[in-house]
Write an enzyme that holds these catalytic residues in place. Structure first.
Site, PDB file in Angstrom:
ATOM      1  N   GLU A 130      -9.243  -4.784  -4.825  1.00  0.00           N
ATOM      2  CA  GLU A 130      -8.611  -3.897  -3.858  1.00  0.00           C
ATOM      3  C   GLU A 130      -9.623  -3.054  -3.083  1.00  0.00           C
ATOM      4  O   GLU A 130      -9.656  -3.061  -1.852  1.00  0.00           O
ATOM      5  CB  GLU A 130      -7.636  -2.951  -4.572  1.00  0.00           C
ATOM      6  CG  GLU A 130      -6.422  -3.608  -5.177  1.00  0.00           C
ATOM      7  CD  GLU A 130      -5.314  -3.852  -4.170  1.00  0.00           C
ATOM      8  OE1 GLU A 130      -5.510  -3.590  -2.969  1.00  0.00           O
ATOM      9  OE2 GLU A 130      -4.235  -4.313  -4.601  1.00  0.00           O
TER      10      GLU A 130
ATOM     11  N   SER B 164       0.843  -1.196   0.000  1.00  0.00           N
ATOM     12  CA  SER B 164       0.000   0.000   0.000  1.00  0.00           C
ATOM     13  C   SER B 164       0.885   1.255   0.000  1.00  0.00           C
ATOM     14  O   SER B 164       1.733   1.412  -0.867  1.00  0.00           O
ATOM     15  CB  SER B 164      -0.973  -0.046   1.172  1.00  0.00           C
ATOM     16  OG  SER B 164      -1.969   0.946   1.046  1.00  0.00           O
TER      17      SER B 164
ATOM     18  N   HIS C 175      -7.993  -5.242  -0.531  1.00  0.00           N
ATOM     19  CA  HIS C 175      -6.740  -4.598  -0.142  1.00  0.00           C
ATOM     20  C   HIS C 175      -6.224  -5.194   1.169  1.00  0.00           C
ATOM     21  O   HIS C 175      -6.982  -5.350   2.132  1.00  0.00           O
ATOM     22  CB  HIS C 175      -7.007  -3.103   0.032  1.00  0.00           C
ATOM     23  CG  HIS C 175      -5.798  -2.258   0.177  1.00  0.00           C
ATOM     24  ND1 HIS C 175      -4.860  -2.103  -0.811  1.00  0.00           N
ATOM     25  CD2 HIS C 175      -5.374  -1.472   1.208  1.00  0.00           C
ATOM     26  CE1 HIS C 175      -3.918  -1.278  -0.414  1.00  0.00           C
ATOM     27  NE2 HIS C 175      -4.196  -0.883   0.822  1.00  0.00           N
TER      28      HIS C 175
END
Length: 483
Positions: free
Chosen positions: A342, A226, A415
C-alpha cells in the site's frame, strides 16, 4: 425502461514516515467544453417510471450523469432533492467534483481531474447501466471514491465502470459528495460530518429510486476505496444508515488511523479558525491548509487529517463505534481487501520518502521495511480487526490481500492500483506512473477475473475461494479467505 438511440499502533512507526501525505490526486484544469463529437458518449434518452432522463450511450453502456440526490447550503445538512429527470440535461457531458485544492499525488495517478468542473452544487449521482439491460432487476454497486476526504469525485474518467457494467450486467452508481472543510468542518459552529450525511442521502436515493433504472434495491453493494472505504465503515456504525446496503466491499480502508484523533482535530480547528458560510473558496482552502499543517506531528494519523469526527452526528462516540459495528453487522456480507505494498504509493509523491529510498545501497532496504511496517499499521491491522468485529456480530466476512502489479513494475502492489483493473479506462490510465512500465495496455483483460469476482459478490454474496488471478501483462492475484 428504454433507451432511445441518438492492529498495529499507528504511533509506533518510523519517525521518517509519520507525516506521510496520503492525499489522493486532484489538480484540475478547470471547466472544459466537450469536443465535437462529445468524448463522453452519444446523446440519447432513458425512459423510466420516474420520467425520461437525458443520457449518453457508448461502449456498451448508457449513462445518466449528474442526477441530483440532495441539495445543501454551505455547512448545512443535505436535504433530499425532488426527482427531476430533465434537471441535468445540460450536464450530461460534464464530470462534476466538489471544489478542492490540488493534490501532491496528481501526477502519479495521471492527473485524474483533467476536464472536471468544480461546483459546490455537487451532490450528484451518475448511473451506468448495460445498453442491452436484462429483463430482470440487476445488482447495484454504489461507488464511493477515495482521496483522503479532500480530493476526487465519483464520476472520473479513471473510474469509468463501462467494463464491469457491460461484462457483468450490473448497475454502477458513482457518488460525489462534499470534501475537505466543505464536507468535514473543523469548528463547532457547523455539523462536523456533512460528507457522511451526504453519503447517507445518496444511499437513500439509490434505495428509493434505483428500481426505475432496472436495479434491484435488495441487492445494493457499497464499494469504497481508501477514504471511501473508511467512510463506509463509519456508515455501518452511523445513526440512520442501517439497512441502506446489505453488502459492502472495503478496499484499502485506512482503519488503522481511525482512532485517537481528538487532539489532532482540536489543533486543526484552532488553526483553521471560524468558518464563515460566505467565505470565498480561496479563504476556505487557506484555512484547510492551516488545519492540515496543524495536524503534523500526530503520527500516521496526520496522513489523513480530514474525515469523520466521532461523537458528532451521525456517529457514536469513538469508544462506542465497535459496539455499533457488532450491533449492525448481522445482515451484512462483507469483503475487506488491502494491497501488499500500500504505502509504496507514497514514496512516489513524498519528496522526503523518495530521497530516503534513493540512498545508495541502503535505500531499497529502507523502502521495503518502511512500506511493510506502514502498510500493516495503516491498513492491514485495522482491516483485520474490523473484519473480526463484524464477523463476531454475525456478518459473513472475507478478507483478501491483493499483490497484483504490472509486469516489470518498480512500485509493486501499491495503494489504488487495483482500481485501474476494476475500472479499466485505458485512455485515462495510459502513461500513469502507478501502472509503469506498461500496465495500462492490458487493463481490460488483466482485470476481468477481479471484476467478475466483485460482480459475483454483488449478485449473491458469494466470493471465489482461494485466489482471483490477474491476466496478461500483470502478475499476482487477490488471495481471499473467510473470517
Amino acid at each position: 425502461m428504454q433507451t432511445d438511440p441518438n492492529t498495529t499502533d499507528p504511533d509506533t512507526t518510523d519517525p521518517d514516515t509519520t507525516d506521510l501525505d496520503t492525499t489522493d490526486p486532484t489538480e484540475a484544469d478547470g471547466p472544459t467544453a466537450p469536443a465535437d463529437p462529445p468524448p463522453l458518449g452519444t446523446p440519447t434518452e432513458l425512459a423510466t417510471p420516474l420520467g425520461t432522463f437525458p443520457a449518453v450511450a457508448g461502449d456498451g453502456v448508457v449513462r445518466v450523469r449528474n442526477v441530483r440526490y440532495a441539495t445543501a447550503r454551505r455547512f448545512e445538512a443535505p436535504v433530499p432533492a425532488e426527482v427531476r429527470p430533465d434537471e441535468s440535461s445540460d450536464r450530461r457531458f460534464q464530470r462534476l467534483a466538489c471544489p478542492q485544492p490540488a493534490s501532491p499525488s496528481d501526477e502519479l495517478l495521471g492527473r485524474p481531474l483533467r476536464g472536471v468542473e468544480f461546483d459546490e452544487d455537487c451532490l450528484r449521482l451518475t448511473i451506468t447501466i448495460p445498453e442491452d439491460a436484462p429483463d430482470g432487476p440487476m445488482p447495484v454497486l454504489v461507488w464511493v471514491h477515495g482521496g483522503s476526504y479532500v480530493s476526487g469525485a465519483g464520476d472520473l474518467a479513471g473510474y469509468d465502470p463501462a467494463a464491469i457494467v457491460r461484462e457483468q450486467r450490473v448497475i454502477v452508481v458513482a457518488v460525489t459528495s462534499r470534501l475537505g472543510l466543505l464536507g468535514y468542518p473543523t469548528d463547532d459552529a457547523h455539523p462536523a460530518n456533512l460528507g457522511l450525511l451526504d453519503l447517507i442521502a445518496a444511499f437513500r436515493w439509490v434505495g428509493e429510486h434505483i428500481a426505475a433504472f432496472g436495479g434491484d434495491a435488495e441487492r445494493i453493494t457499497a464499494v469504497g476505496q481508501s477514504s471511501g472505504g473508511d467512510a463506509l465503515a463509519h456508515l455501518i456504525a452511523a445513526e440512520g444508515a442501517r439497512g441502506l446496503f446489505h453488502r459492502v466491499i472495503l478496499q484499502s480502508a485506512p482503519l488503522g488511523i481511525r482512532t485517537g484523533r481528538a487532539e489532532m482535530q482540536r489543533r486543526m480547528a484552532e488553526a483553521a479558525g471560524p468558518l464563515a458560510p460566505d467565505a470565498s473558496l480561496d479563504d476556505l482552502f487557506a484555512a484547510q491548509a492551516r488545519a492540515k499543517q496543524a495536524a503534523a506531528g500526530s503520527g500516521l494519523r496526520s496522513a489523513m487529517p480530514f474525515g469523520p469526527r466521532a461523537g458528532a452526528a451521525p456517529l457514536p462516540a469513538e469508544g462506542d463505534i465497535e459496539a455499533a459495528w457488532r450491533e449492525h453487522a448481522a445482515d451484512l456480507d462483507v469483503l475487506v481487501t488491502w494491497n501488499r505494498d500500500e504505502t509504496a504509493f507514497f514514496f512516489e509523491v513524498d519528496p522526503r520518502l523518495a530521497a530516503l529510498a534513493a540512498r545508495p545501497v541502503i535505500g531499497p532496504l529502507l523502502r521495503r521495511v518502511i512500506t511493510r511496517r506502514t502498510t500493516r499499521a495503516v491498513y492491514v491491522g485495522g482491516a483485520r480487526r474490523f473484519a473480526h468485529i463484524v464477523a463476531g456480530g454475525g456478518a459473513d466476512v472475507r478478507v483478501a490481500e491483493f499483490d497484483g502489479h504490472p509486469d516489470g513494475s518498480r512500485i509493486g502492489s501499491a495503494h489504488a492500483i487495483e482500481v485501474a483493473l476494476l475500472f479499466p479506462a485505458t485512455a485515462a490510465w495510459e502513461g500513469t506512473p502507478l501502472l509503469a512500465p506498461d500496465g495500462a495496455r492490458n487493463l481490460v483483460a488483466a482485470g476481468a477475473a477481479l471484476r467478475a469476482a466483485w460482480a459475483a459478490f454483488a449478485r449473491s454474496g458469494a466470493f471465489p475461494a482461494g485466489y482471483v488471478p490477474t491476466g496478461h501483462g500483470w502478475a499476482g492475484s487477490l488471495l481471499a479467505r473467510r473470517v
